[in-house]
Design an enzyme around this catalytic site. Structure first.
Site, PDB file in Angstrom:
ATOM      1  N   ARG A 136     148.006  35.950  16.058  1.00 35.44           N
ATOM      2  CA  ARG A 136     148.404  34.805  15.245  1.00 35.44           C
ATOM      3  C   ARG A 136     149.677  34.162  15.795  1.00 35.44           C
ATOM      4  O   ARG A 136     150.721  34.807  15.906  1.00 35.44           O
ATOM      5  CB  ARG A 136     148.656  35.285  13.811  1.00 35.44           C
ATOM      6  CG  ARG A 136     149.349  34.293  12.896  1.00 35.44           C
ATOM      7  CD  ARG A 136     148.419  33.220  12.468  1.00 35.44           C
ATOM      8  NE  ARG A 136     149.006  32.386  11.415  1.00 35.44           N
ATOM      9  CZ  ARG A 136     148.403  31.337  10.887  1.00 35.44           C
ATOM     10  NH1 ARG A 136     147.205  30.997  11.320  1.00 35.44           N
ATOM     11  NH2 ARG A 136     148.977  30.626   9.940  1.00 35.44           N
TER      12      ARG A 136
ATOM     13  N   GLU B  98     144.448  64.879  -6.789  1.00 34.12           N
ATOM     14  CA  GLU B  98     144.702  66.188  -6.165  1.00 34.12           C
ATOM     15  C   GLU B  98     146.175  66.553  -6.205  1.00 34.12           C
ATOM     16  O   GLU B  98     146.731  67.073  -5.252  1.00 34.12           O
ATOM     17  CB  GLU B  98     144.136  66.244  -4.744  1.00 34.12           C
ATOM     18  CG  GLU B  98     142.614  66.212  -4.776  1.00 34.12           C
ATOM     19  CD  GLU B  98     141.939  66.927  -3.617  1.00 34.12           C
ATOM     20  OE1 GLU B  98     142.468  67.935  -3.123  1.00 34.12           O
ATOM     21  OE2 GLU B  98     140.848  66.474  -3.226  1.00 34.12           O
TER      22      GLU B  98
ATOM     23  N   LEU C 239     137.146  69.766 -12.650  1.00 32.33           N
ATOM     24  CA  LEU C 239     138.279  70.471 -13.241  1.00 32.33           C
ATOM     25  C   LEU C 239     138.942  69.619 -14.322  1.00 32.33           C
ATOM     26  O   LEU C 239     139.072  70.055 -15.461  1.00 32.33           O
ATOM     27  CB  LEU C 239     139.297  70.830 -12.145  1.00 32.33           C
ATOM     28  CG  LEU C 239     140.632  71.448 -12.579  1.00 32.33           C
ATOM     29  CD1 LEU C 239     140.426  72.809 -13.219  1.00 32.33           C
ATOM     30  CD2 LEU C 239     141.566  71.572 -11.370  1.00 32.33           C
ATOM     31  N   SER C 240     139.297  68.391 -13.971  1.00 32.36           N
ATOM     32  CA  SER C 240     140.078  67.542 -14.881  1.00 32.36           C
ATOM     33  C   SER C 240     139.317  67.140 -16.131  1.00 32.36           C
ATOM     34  O   SER C 240     138.083  67.044 -16.127  1.00 32.36           O
ATOM     35  CB  SER C 240     140.518  66.272 -14.148  1.00 32.36           C
ATOM     36  OG  SER C 240     141.393  66.590 -13.121  1.00 32.36           O
ATOM     37  N   GLU C 241     140.087  66.913 -17.184  1.00 31.26           N
ATOM     38  CA  GLU C 241     139.497  66.411 -18.433  1.00 31.26           C
ATOM     39  C   GLU C 241     140.404  65.313 -18.949  1.00 31.26           C
ATOM     40  O   GLU C 241     141.501  65.100 -18.445  1.00 31.26           O
ATOM     41  CB  GLU C 241     139.380  67.552 -19.461  1.00 31.26           C
ATOM     42  CG  GLU C 241     138.447  68.653 -19.015  1.00 31.26           C
ATOM     43  CD  GLU C 241     138.454  69.844 -19.965  1.00 31.26           C
ATOM     44  OE1 GLU C 241     139.109  69.770 -21.021  1.00 31.26           O
ATOM     45  OE2 GLU C 241     137.791  70.840 -19.626  1.00 31.26           O
TER      46      GLU C 241
ATOM     47  N   GLY D 139     149.614  37.859   6.169  1.00 28.90           N
ATOM     48  CA  GLY D 139     149.842  36.622   5.422  1.00 28.90           C
ATOM     49  C   GLY D 139     148.697  36.335   4.460  1.00 28.90           C
ATOM     50  O   GLY D 139     148.146  37.249   3.844  1.00 28.90           O
TER      51      GLY D 139
ATOM     52  N   TYR E  33     141.007  80.081 -12.314  1.00 27.66           N
ATOM     53  CA  TYR E  33     142.297  79.401 -12.114  1.00 27.66           C
ATOM     54  C   TYR E  33     142.796  79.600 -10.679  1.00 27.66           C
ATOM     55  O   TYR E  33     143.343  78.696 -10.051  1.00 27.66           O
ATOM     56  CB  TYR E  33     143.335  79.884 -13.134  1.00 27.66           C
ATOM     57  CG  TYR E  33     143.846  81.285 -12.879  1.00 27.66           C
ATOM     58  CD1 TYR E  33     143.142  82.403 -13.338  1.00 27.66           C
ATOM     59  CD2 TYR E  33     145.018  81.505 -12.156  1.00 27.66           C
ATOM     60  CE1 TYR E  33     143.586  83.688 -13.073  1.00 27.66           C
ATOM     61  CE2 TYR E  33     145.475  82.791 -11.896  1.00 27.66           C
ATOM     62  CZ  TYR E  33     144.756  83.883 -12.353  1.00 27.66           C
ATOM     63  OH  TYR E  33     145.189  85.156 -12.090  1.00 27.66           O
TER      64      TYR E  33
ATOM     65  N   GLN F 108     161.454  39.582  16.011  1.00 27.27           N
ATOM     66  CA  GLN F 108     162.139  40.865  15.906  1.00 27.27           C
ATOM     67  C   GLN F 108     161.961  41.526  14.539  1.00 27.27           C
ATOM     68  O   GLN F 108     161.813  42.738  14.438  1.00 27.27           O
ATOM     69  CB  GLN F 108     163.630  40.713  16.221  1.00 27.27           C
ATOM     70  CG  GLN F 108     164.295  42.072  16.430  1.00 27.27           C
ATOM     71  CD  GLN F 108     165.753  41.959  16.834  1.00 27.27           C
ATOM     72  OE1 GLN F 108     166.544  41.301  16.158  1.00 27.27           O
ATOM     73  NE2 GLN F 108     166.111  42.603  17.921  1.00 27.27           N
TER      74      GLN F 108
ATOM     75  N   THR G 232     135.067  63.055  -8.781  1.00 24.90           N
ATOM     76  CA  THR G 232     134.641  62.392  -7.545  1.00 24.90           C
ATOM     77  C   THR G 232     133.255  62.877  -7.114  1.00 24.90           C
ATOM     78  O   THR G 232     132.941  64.059  -7.249  1.00 24.90           O
ATOM     79  CB  THR G 232     135.651  62.686  -6.415  1.00 24.90           C
ATOM     80  OG1 THR G 232     136.935  62.257  -6.841  1.00 24.90           O
ATOM     81  CG2 THR G 232     135.288  61.965  -5.132  1.00 24.90           C
TER      82      THR G 232
END
Lengths: 401, 262
Positions: free
Chosen positions: A287, A382, A143-145, A358, A251, A298, A177
């Site tokens: 860890r 999307e 669809l996209s261009e 970390g 569409y 906490q 995709t």
């Protein structure tokens, strides 16, 4: 009365009360179990290598087909698993916990490509294409261009009618995709620009068509093993029998498919968030610094609790939108909200996950940094987050103003 | 010239046990194992299932029957996955969860021996041991009760052309032992026999329609009298850090007096 089963009381065969959103039926549970095991055993070991190579292993694609993950909602008659939309959602979520790239490949195949055929194709087209899409052919939705992303209907790809039912398509699509490995392309082209978006038509084009070429592959920040390429159409000859649905109704197809695809992406983002969370929280309880597991501090506890809460909220929104869609209820606002929120949560949790781990979260030897990079696309494809917000706002305005 | 293959009517029976999922960290509370957690098929039984399915795919075995002993949820936990992998039907010996927990290996073997009267399996496939009690008793006891051939810790299996015997390779401490067994036989499957497949989604859906024959354990007339008394169940000690010893004498001293291993 049969004994209480998962919060449901049954008299005969009817459910007394509404089950929880997180309640899955027997089929969905079996699917979830299989996909989780499959992802852990087959996909997890190859994730980093595929990301580095920017290529999905052919083996992985083949195995996804073999496991039936590419035709989840397709009827058994055409070689599918005959599950409902929720089945696709569960599969997408479980895959994303391990690799959001594999997840989006399966998402596009089920929620966009297969769906186009379920909803709009005639019987002949369904019989021709659904079996191959379920067994060995990957599909792409074009669809996209370069000049039309959010403004999708401003697309310039042109399908010129040559008479006798023949069309010739010229144009180029971008950000597509699955295009690197696809055998089938759903191409949105305009047959009559004077009609504006009402000329947009959906054509099925095979990879073998000499007028279709897959172009440059994008070098992306995230979901790198999912191929995102240009698709170039040059004097690409198609026939009116290759039109999905009706001429000029493309569409509508695009809008409705993307509404459902939105829920799929929401599910991918929930899975991604959960995957990042699981890896980082496990680490936080292993860890030790200053004699204690860092997860017991906490500050960490509160962040962990908030992240878990947000993931659950996003999941419930996605599940609810999915159930509404499956029940043929109006779900457009739910889908937009689910995708918007899930992609926000994914970005946030993946970012926290890197911090919780970390230094180890910052290196490619551990999964956290990949989830962080992969999450970004959630707010973009999307339907960008800004578009989702606008959609939601418009619907609210219609209710209140 | 076409080679005439003897049409197969071989029946494989696969014992599948529900165990606490191998990913779950087992916890003991109030002297009992916490059982309200995810259960799935014993991994060695998955290997047994795969072995039977591979023989069926080769046309050697005609029918596979999966058997489990357990409560209602065993159907979803192990029978449906077994049928999704390739069992044609199942037998569910139904009993309550706590009854199933108390079953001793001899009783399990007796249940299978009783089922043999009806099922008349040619090969009984089982995992070499269950990951919860690690006993590795049932296949051997079943063989003794049936008075048939036994092949344990299988790493390979081939069926003779006339389907009256099997040749197996079994893993023993000093290598591999190859045996030829007359059928019927009971075999237990070890890790290196195969890598179990993941059931495909269409097969998972088809498994719903496959028949499950439910039998109440209480009605089977099997001697369930207990011969073992469980004295205590406790969590293994937390693993402590190791230490260095100066010499062999110190090592022997520690082993003898501290760890009491010798």
């Amino acid at each position: 009365m049969q004994p209480l089963v998962r919060g449901l009381t049954r008299v005969g065969k009817r459910c007394f009360s509404c089950p929880a959103l997180t309640s899955l039926n027997e089929d969905e549970l079996a699917l979830k179990e299989m996909v989780a095991n499959f992802a852990r055993a087959e996909i997890a070991p190859r994730v980093m290598a595929m990301d580095e190579a920017q290529k999905m292993d052919d083996e992985i694609i083949r195995k996804c087909f073999e496991q039936g993950l590419m035709g989840i909602e397709t009827s058994a008659e055409y070689g599918g698993a005959d599950l409902g939309f929720f089945g696709s959602i569960i599969a997408i979520e479980e895959l994303a916990k391990v690799d959001p790239s594999v997840s989006v490949m399966v998402d596009v195949q089920n929620t966009l490509v297969n769906n186009a055929f379920f909803r709009y194709a005639n019987k002949d087209m369904q019989a021709k294409y659904l079996p191959m899409l379920a067994t060995d052919t990957l599909g792409s939705f074009c669809l996209s261009e370069a000049g039309s992303g959010s403004d999708a209907f401003a697309l310039k790809t042109r399908a010129e009618s040559m008479g006798g039912g023949k069309y010739v398509i010229n144009g180029s699509k971008m950000w597509i995709t699955n295009s690197g490995e696809a055998g089938l392309f759903l191409v949105m082209a305009n047959v009559d620009p004077s009609k504006g978006y009402k000329g947009i038509t959906c054509f099925v084009v095979s990879k073998d068509n000499p007028g279709l070429k897959v172009g440059k592959k994008e070098n992306k920040l995230g979901i790198r093993s999912s191929s995102t390429c240009e698709v170039l159409l040059q004097d690409c000859e198609v026939h009116e029998t290759d039109v999905v649905g009706e001429v000029g109704k493309g569409y509508k197809i695009a809008i409705e498919l993307l509404n459902e695809g939105r829920v799929g992406i929401g599910s991918q983002m929930v899975g991604l968030a959960q995957g990042a969370f699981d890896v980082a929280v496990k680490y936080a309880y292993e860890r030790k610094q200053f004699g204690v597991a860092i997860g017991t501090n906490q500050g960490m506890q509160h962040q962990i609790a908030q992240a878990a809460t947000n993931i659950q909220a996003a999941r419930l929104m996605v599940y609810n939108a999915a159930r509404k869609k499956a029940n043929n209820e109006d779900f457009i606002q739910d889908a937009a909200m689910a995708k918007l929120f899930a992609s926000q949560v994914a970005g946030d949790v993946a970012s926290k996950a890197v911090e919780w781990m970390g230094g180890v979260g910052f290196v490619k030897d551990y999964p956290a940094e990949k989830f962080y990079r992969d999450a970004k696309i959630g707010a973009i494809y999307e339907g960008t987050s800004n578009i989702q917000l606008t959609t939601i706002a418009k619907m609210i305005q219609a209710q209140y103003a | 010239m076409m080679r005439r293959t003897i049409a197969s009517n071989m029946r494989a029976v696969v014992g599948v046990k529900q165990c606490i999922d191998y990913n779950i960290k087992v916890k003991v509370k109030d002297g009992k194992v916490v059982k309200d957690v995810k259960h799935s098929m014993n991994p060695f039984d998955e290997i047994a299932m795969e072995a039977a399915v591979q023989l069926k795919e080769k046309g050697i075995v005609k029918e596979i029957i999966a058997v489990t002993i357990g409560p209602k949820k065993a159907e979803a936990d192990v029978l449906r996955p077994a049928m999704a992998t390739g069992a044609d039907k199942s037998v569910h010996v139904l009993c309550e969860a706590d009854e199933a927990d108390k079953l001793e290996t001899l009783q399990v073997a007796k249940i299978f021996a009783k089922l043999h009267e009806e099922l008349k399996g040619d090969i009984y496939f089982m995992g070499k041991q269950a990951i919860d009690d690690d006993q590795s008793h049932v296949p051997q006891m079943l063989t003794a009760l049936l008075g048939c051939s036994q092949g344990t810790f299988l790493s390979d299996i081939t069926v003779s052309d006339d389907k009256t015997s099997i040749e197996i390779s079994r893993e023993v401490d000093d290598g591999h032992e190859t045996l030829k067994l007359k059928l019927p036989a009971v075999v237990s499957c070890d890790l290196r026999l195969n890598t179990p497949r993941f059931p495909t989604l269409p097969n998972i859906m088809k498994a719903k329609k496959k028949p499950v024959d439910t039998k109440k354990l209480a009605d089977m007339g099997v001697d369930l009298a207990s011969r073992i008394q469980v004295l205590e169940v406790s969590q293994p000690e937390e693993r402590k850090g190791g230490g260095r010893v100066a010499d062999v004498d110190e090592l022997i001293n520690k082993l003898k007096n501290e760890v009491k291993a010798i």
